[in-house]
Design an enzyme around this catalytic site. Structure first.
Site, PDB file in Angstrom:
ATOM      1  CE  LYS A  13      -2.225  -0.984   3.921  1.00 23.78           C
ATOM      2  NZ  LYS A  13      -1.442  -2.305   4.052  1.00 23.78           N
ATOM      3  NE  ARG A  88      -5.187  -1.265   9.552  1.00 25.94           N
ATOM      4  CZ  ARG A  88      -4.104  -0.866   8.899  1.00 25.94           C
ATOM      5  NH1 ARG A  88      -4.024   0.300   8.202  1.00 25.94           N
ATOM      6  NH2 ARG A  88      -3.033  -1.714   8.786  1.00 25.94           N
ATOM      7  NE  ARG A 127       8.062  -2.713   7.116  1.00 23.59           N
ATOM      8  CZ  ARG A 127       7.042  -2.350   6.771  1.00 23.59           C
ATOM      9  NH1 ARG A 127       6.359  -1.679   5.539  1.00 23.59           N
ATOM     10  NH2 ARG A 127       6.077  -2.957   7.878  1.00 23.59           N
ATOM     11  NE  ARG A 133       5.316  -0.721  10.345  1.00 24.20           N
ATOM     12  CZ  ARG A 133       4.328  -0.523   9.398  1.00 24.20           C
ATOM     13  NH1 ARG A 133       4.296   0.056   8.424  1.00 24.20           N
ATOM     14  NH2 ARG A 133       3.339  -1.214   9.908  1.00 24.20           N
ATOM     15  NE  ARG A 144       1.561  -5.056  11.204  1.00 27.48           N
ATOM     16  CZ  ARG A 144       2.731  -4.837  10.477  1.00 27.48           C
ATOM     17  NH1 ARG A 144       3.685  -5.413  11.017  1.00 27.48           N
ATOM     18  NH2 ARG A 144       2.776  -4.138   9.440  1.00 27.48           N
TER      19      ARG A 144
HETATM   20  P1  AP5 Z   1       4.649  -1.505   1.928  1.00 25.47           P
HETATM   21  O1  AP5 Z   1       4.491  -0.761   0.687  1.00 25.47           O
HETATM   22  O2  AP5 Z   1       5.016  -0.628   3.232  1.00 25.47           O
HETATM   23  O3  AP5 Z   1       3.317  -2.319   2.221  1.00 25.47           O
HETATM   24  P2  AP5 Z   1       2.236  -1.880   3.205  1.00 25.47           P
HETATM   25  O4  AP5 Z   1       1.202  -2.507   2.897  1.00 25.47           O
HETATM   26  O5  AP5 Z   1       2.096  -0.407   3.648  1.00 25.47           O
HETATM   27  O6  AP5 Z   1       2.534  -2.486   4.704  1.00 25.47           O
HETATM   28  P3  AP5 Z   1       2.615  -1.909   5.957  1.00 25.47           P
HETATM   29  O7  AP5 Z   1       3.411  -3.024   6.904  1.00 25.47           O
HETATM   30  O8  AP5 Z   1       2.730  -0.385   6.103  1.00 25.47           O
HETATM   31  O9  AP5 Z   1       0.964  -2.164   6.225  1.00 25.47           O
HETATM   32  P4  AP5 Z   1       0.275  -2.071   7.468  1.00 25.47           P
HETATM   33  O10 AP5 Z   1      -1.426  -1.903   7.130  1.00 25.47           O
HETATM   34  O11 AP5 Z   1       0.485  -3.332   8.542  1.00 25.47           O
HETATM   35  O12 AP5 Z   1       0.518  -0.915   8.251  1.00 25.47           O
HETATM   36  P5  AP5 Z   1      -0.129   0.597   8.666  1.00 25.47           P
HETATM   37  O13 AP5 Z   1       1.159   1.548   8.737  1.00 25.47           O
HETATM   38  O14 AP5 Z   1      -1.138   0.743   7.611  1.00 25.47           O
HETATM   39  O15 AP5 Z   1       5.640  -2.760   1.636  1.00 25.47           O
HETATM   40  C1  AP5 Z   1       6.235  -3.578   2.659  1.00 25.47           C
HETATM   41  C2  AP5 Z   1       7.623  -4.008   2.591  1.00 25.47           C
HETATM   42  O16 AP5 Z   1       7.488  -5.006   1.374  1.00 25.47           O
HETATM   43  C3  AP5 Z   1       8.256  -3.049   2.364  1.00 25.47           C
HETATM   44  O17 AP5 Z   1       9.696  -3.159   2.694  1.00 25.47           O
HETATM   45  C4  AP5 Z   1       8.641  -2.745   0.829  1.00 25.47           C
HETATM   46  O18 AP5 Z   1       9.808  -2.079   0.313  1.00 25.47           O
HETATM   47  C5  AP5 Z   1       8.319  -4.292   0.130  1.00 25.47           C
HETATM   48  N1  AP5 Z   1       7.762  -4.462  -0.990  1.00 25.47           N
HETATM   49  C6  AP5 Z   1       6.906  -3.601  -1.550  1.00 25.47           C
HETATM   50  N2  AP5 Z   1       6.396  -4.158  -2.662  1.00 25.47           N
HETATM   51  C7  AP5 Z   1       7.096  -5.200  -2.840  1.00 25.47           C
HETATM   52  C8  AP5 Z   1       7.217  -5.929  -4.072  1.00 25.47           C
HETATM   53  N3  AP5 Z   1       6.496  -6.035  -5.143  1.00 25.47           N
HETATM   54  N4  AP5 Z   1       8.108  -7.111  -4.032  1.00 25.47           N
HETATM   55  C9  AP5 Z   1       8.920  -7.333  -2.866  1.00 25.47           C
HETATM   56  N5  AP5 Z   1       8.766  -6.551  -1.756  1.00 25.47           N
HETATM   57  C10 AP5 Z   1       8.075  -5.453  -1.801  1.00 25.47           C
HETATM   58  O19 AP5 Z   1      -0.630   0.329  10.188  1.00 25.47           O
HETATM   59  C11 AP5 Z   1       0.263  -0.014  11.257  1.00 25.47           C
HETATM   60  C12 AP5 Z   1      -0.940   0.111  12.241  1.00 25.47           C
HETATM   61  O20 AP5 Z   1      -1.421   1.218  12.589  1.00 25.47           O
HETATM   62  C13 AP5 Z   1      -1.818  -0.895  12.452  1.00 25.47           C
HETATM   63  O21 AP5 Z   1      -1.693  -2.182  12.550  1.00 25.47           O
HETATM   64  C14 AP5 Z   1      -2.853  -0.439  13.312  1.00 25.47           C
HETATM   65  O22 AP5 Z   1      -2.508  -0.813  14.649  1.00 25.47           O
HETATM   66  C15 AP5 Z   1      -2.532   0.916  13.044  1.00 25.47           C
HETATM   67  N6  AP5 Z   1      -3.505   1.807  12.275  1.00 25.47           N
HETATM   68  C16 AP5 Z   1      -3.420   2.392  11.031  1.00 25.47           C
HETATM   69  N7  AP5 Z   1      -4.504   2.838  10.302  1.00 25.47           N
HETATM   70  C17 AP5 Z   1      -5.520   2.085  10.995  1.00 25.47           C
HETATM   71  C18 AP5 Z   1      -6.988   2.500  10.983  1.00 25.47           C
HETATM   72  N8  AP5 Z   1      -7.455   2.775  10.109  1.00 25.47           N
HETATM   73  N9  AP5 Z   1      -7.572   1.757  11.980  1.00 25.47           N
HETATM   74  C19 AP5 Z   1      -7.220   1.368  13.133  1.00 25.47           C
HETATM   75  N10 AP5 Z   1      -5.899   1.298  13.481  1.00 25.47           N
HETATM   76  C20 AP5 Z   1      -5.059   1.711  12.530  1.00 25.47           C
HETATM   77 MG    MG Z   2       2.188   0.984   5.047  1.00 19.68          MG
END
Ligand code: AP5
Ligand code: MG
Length: 202
Positions: A13, A88, A127, A133, A144
């Site tokens: 994402k 979410r 990562r 992180r 997660r």
């Molecule tokens: P990346 O692009 O970072 O993927 P991502 O989907 O953004 O992964 P996240 O870990 O950020 O998702 P998340 O949903 O757990 O975290 P968020 O910050 O939203 O890619 C991941 C890795 O893969 C990177 O190293 C990248 O380089 C690599 N990669 C990318 N594409 C690739 C490819 N094609 N091939 C190989 N490698 C690749 O949320 C974190 C926390 O915040 C949640 O757990 C929750 O506690 C809270 N939170 C956030 N939003 C809410 C909400 N709306 N409601 C409640 N709690 C929330």
């Molecule tokens: Mg992300």
């Protein structure tokens, strides 16, 4: 272009959201980034969110809704936005719909990046070696992914029923996935009125 990104943790994402934001000239709004900033700034909101995030759960709806609401009130979102990580769950999706309806600017589409669970885990463990992180630990990663399945995955049906869901395989090279997305968005633009002029020429 008013779009949300749906996808499990590690599905890309953030990676694809950045590229799309650049392509469309709209801001990417990540609730995860906003929460992590609040944690590192030591704000009250950050203190409330930290333990939940570190355990891999979802932060309370009112906290994230407040973040999104105030961000969407800023003028740079007038021409569109890409929401990464929100909504979410169904309650958040309903709140977003109501908020956007109130502004007369409904969502154009929901993009789902599809990646299988084992690849998600491998990406996030990799990562963990490169970045710091707090939630990139194997048991938290698996939590997660489980929370995503239970709380967020139902949104595929929610947006599917609205005719707004676009699904793209999220595996392979980052650039190939991006091109795949652009093609699918152009197709979706052809079927709707979301103003996909830039994608149509991409
Ligand atoms: P990346 O692009 O970072 O993927 P991502 O989907 O953004 O992964 P996240 O870990 O950020 O998702 P998340 O949903 O757990 O975290 P968020 O910050 O939203 O890619 C991941 C890795 O893969 C990177 O190293 C990248 O380089 C690599 N990669 C990318 N594409 C690739 C490819 N094609 N091939 C190989 N490698 C690749 O949320 C974190 C926390 O915040 C949640 O757990 C929750 O506690 C809270 N939170 C956030 N939003 C809410 C909400 N709306 N409601 C409640 N709690 C929330
Ligand atoms: Mg992300």
């Amino acid at each position: 272009m008013r779009m949300i990104l749906l996808g499990a943790p590690g599905s890309g994402k953030g990676t694809q959201g950045e590229k799309l934001a650049h392509e469309f000239g709209v801001p990417r709004l990540s609730t995860g980034d906003a929460l992590r900033a609040a944690v590192s700034d030591g704000t009250e909101l950050g203190r409330k969110a930290k333990s939940v995030m570190d355990a891999g759960g979802l932060v309370a709806d009112d906290i994230v809704v407040q973040i999104v609401e105030s961000r969407l009130a800023q003028p740079d979102t007038a021409g569109g936005f890409i929401l990464d990580g929100f909504p979410r769950n169904t309650a958040q999706a309903r709140t977003l719909d109501a908020l956007l309806r109130g502004h007369g600017t409904p969502l154009d589409l929901a993009l789902h990046l599809e990646v299988d669970d084992e690849e998600l885990v491998q990406r996030l463990l990799l990562r963990a070696q490169q970045q710091d992180r707090a939630d990139d630990r194997e048991e938290v990663i698996r939590c997660r992914i489980r929370v995503y399945g239970e709380e967020t995955r139902p949104l595929l049906d929610y947006y599917g029923a609205q005719g707004k869901l676009v699904v793209v395989p999220g595996t392979g090279a980052v650039e190939d996935i991006f091109q795949r997305i652009v093609v699918r968005l152009a197709e979706a633009a052809g079927k709707s009125a979301f103003g996909g002029r830039r994608v149509a020429h991409a």
